[in-house]
Design a protein around this motif. Sequence first.
Motif, PDB file in Angstrom:
ATOM      1  N   ASP A 157      21.081  51.515  80.865  1.00 20.09           N
ATOM      2  CA  ASP A 157      21.675  50.591  79.895  1.00 20.09           C
ATOM      3  C   ASP A 157      20.721  50.343  78.717  1.00 20.09           C
ATOM      4  O   ASP A 157      20.752  49.286  78.097  1.00 20.09           O
ATOM      5  N   LEU A 158      19.910  51.330  78.387  1.00 18.87           N
ATOM      6  CA  LEU A 158      18.907  51.170  77.343  1.00 18.87           C
ATOM      7  C   LEU A 158      19.510  50.823  75.988  1.00 18.87           C
ATOM      8  O   LEU A 158      18.982  49.981  75.271  1.00 18.87           O
ATOM      9  N   ILE A 159      20.630  51.425  75.629  1.00 10.54           N
ATOM     10  CA  ILE A 159      21.263  51.110  74.340  1.00 10.54           C
ATOM     11  C   ILE A 159      21.583  49.623  74.261  1.00 10.54           C
ATOM     12  O   ILE A 159      21.287  48.971  73.259  1.00 10.54           O
ATOM     13  N   ALA A 160      22.175  49.086  75.306  1.00  9.58           N
ATOM     14  CA  ALA A 160      22.527  47.663  75.323  1.00  9.58           C
ATOM     15  C   ALA A 160      21.281  46.795  75.269  1.00  9.58           C
ATOM     16  O   ALA A 160      21.244  45.795  74.536  1.00  9.58           O
ATOM     17  N   SER A 162      16.127  65.996  59.239  1.00 14.20           N
ATOM     18  CA  SER A 162      16.029  64.551  59.028  1.00 14.20           C
ATOM     19  C   SER A 162      16.339  63.768  60.306  1.00 14.20           C
ATOM     20  O   SER A 162      16.490  62.563  60.274  1.00 14.20           O
ATOM     21  N   MET A 163      16.443  64.487  61.440  1.00 11.76           N
ATOM     22  CA  MET A 163      16.649  63.851  62.738  1.00 11.76           C
ATOM     23  C   MET A 163      15.687  64.466  63.747  1.00 11.76           C
ATOM     24  O   MET A 163      15.368  65.649  63.647  1.00 11.76           O
ATOM     25  N   ALA A 164      15.268  63.638  64.690  1.00 15.70           N
ATOM     26  CA  ALA A 164      14.409  64.119  65.764  1.00 15.70           C
ATOM     27  C   ALA A 164      14.833  63.449  67.062  1.00 15.70           C
ATOM     28  O   ALA A 164      15.162  62.267  67.074  1.00 15.70           O
ATOM     29  N   ALA A 165      14.838  64.210  68.127  1.00 12.36           N
ATOM     30  CA  ALA A 165      15.175  63.674  69.449  1.00 12.36           C
ATOM     31  C   ALA A 165      13.962  63.780  70.351  1.00 12.36           C
ATOM     32  O   ALA A 165      13.170  64.721  70.237  1.00 12.36           O
ATOM     33  N   VAL A 201      16.377  59.932  73.108  1.00 12.64           N
ATOM     34  CA  VAL A 201      16.595  59.003  72.008  1.00 12.64           C
ATOM     35  C   VAL A 201      16.530  59.829  70.733  1.00 12.64           C
ATOM     36  O   VAL A 201      15.703  60.739  70.612  1.00 12.64           O
ATOM     37  N   ARG A 202      17.422  59.550  69.805  1.00 11.28           N
ATOM     38  CA  ARG A 202      17.454  60.297  68.546  1.00 11.28           C
ATOM     39  C   ARG A 202      17.216  59.359  67.383  1.00 11.28           C
ATOM     40  O   ARG A 202      17.873  58.321  67.269  1.00 11.28           O
ATOM     41  N   VAL A 203      16.290  59.726  66.534  1.00  8.18           N
ATOM     42  CA  VAL A 203      16.036  58.950  65.326  1.00  8.18           C
ATOM     43  C   VAL A 203      16.435  59.784  64.126  1.00  8.18           C
ATOM     44  O   VAL A 203      16.308  61.012  64.122  1.00  8.18           O
ATOM     45  N   ILE A 225      18.270  46.387  67.744  1.00  8.18           N
ATOM     46  CA  ILE A 225      18.059  47.760  67.294  1.00  8.18           C
ATOM     47  C   ILE A 225      19.228  48.603  67.782  1.00  8.18           C
ATOM     48  O   ILE A 225      19.584  48.564  68.961  1.00  8.18           O
ATOM     49  N   GLN A 226      19.802  49.371  66.872  1.00 11.04           N
ATOM     50  CA  GLN A 226      20.849  50.323  67.233  1.00 11.04           C
ATOM     51  C   GLN A 226      20.288  51.723  67.032  1.00 11.04           C
ATOM     52  O   GLN A 226      19.900  52.086  65.917  1.00 11.04           O
ATOM     53  N   VAL A 227      20.230  52.479  68.111  1.00 11.71           N
ATOM     54  CA  VAL A 227      19.722  53.842  68.069  1.00 11.71           C
ATOM     55  C   VAL A 227      20.477  54.644  69.126  1.00 11.71           C
ATOM     56  O   VAL A 227      20.766  54.125  70.207  1.00 11.71           O
ATOM     57  N   PRO A 228      20.822  55.883  68.822  1.00 12.87           N
ATOM     58  CA  PRO A 228      21.518  56.689  69.827  1.00 12.87           C
ATOM     59  C   PRO A 228      20.606  57.071  70.991  1.00 12.87           C
ATOM     60  O   PRO A 228      19.477  57.507  70.787  1.00 12.87           O
ATOM     61  N   VAL A 229      21.103  56.874  72.191  1.00 14.00           N
ATOM     62  CA  VAL A 229      20.452  57.327  73.417  1.00 14.00           C
ATOM     63  C   VAL A 229      21.514  58.110  74.170  1.00 14.00           C
ATOM     64  O   VAL A 229      22.586  57.590  74.458  1.00 14.00           O
TER      65      VAL A 229
END
Length: 96
Positions: free
Chosen positions: A45-48, A32-35, A69-71, A56-60
């Motif tokens: 500073d992509l997260i910011a 259920s996750m893909a990187a 990047v992980r969805v 948008i909040q997404v882990p990088v």
Amino acid sequence: MRENRALALQAQALLSHELGIAAPAPPEMIGSMAALPLPAHAPRDLIARLYERHRIQVPVFPFGEGQVVRVSAQRYNSMGEYQKLAAALTTELTRT
């Protein structure tokens, strides 16, 4: 779980296509996750940027010399959210 996996695969395919990035893992390795690896020129500073400019909040994460990047996919997520992420990533990756 089956629906979450199907959505994660759709999100991975969408992001891979929109960003021109090859999927780093075959579908049978996705739950259920893909990187996805980001281009080398992705801003640190992509997260910011994603949060401040697109809400948008997404882990990088740093990975080797680059970033990934992980969805995640859950029942409450929709393809529209991943489309919005793809558009925001495309914008931020061309702004660098």
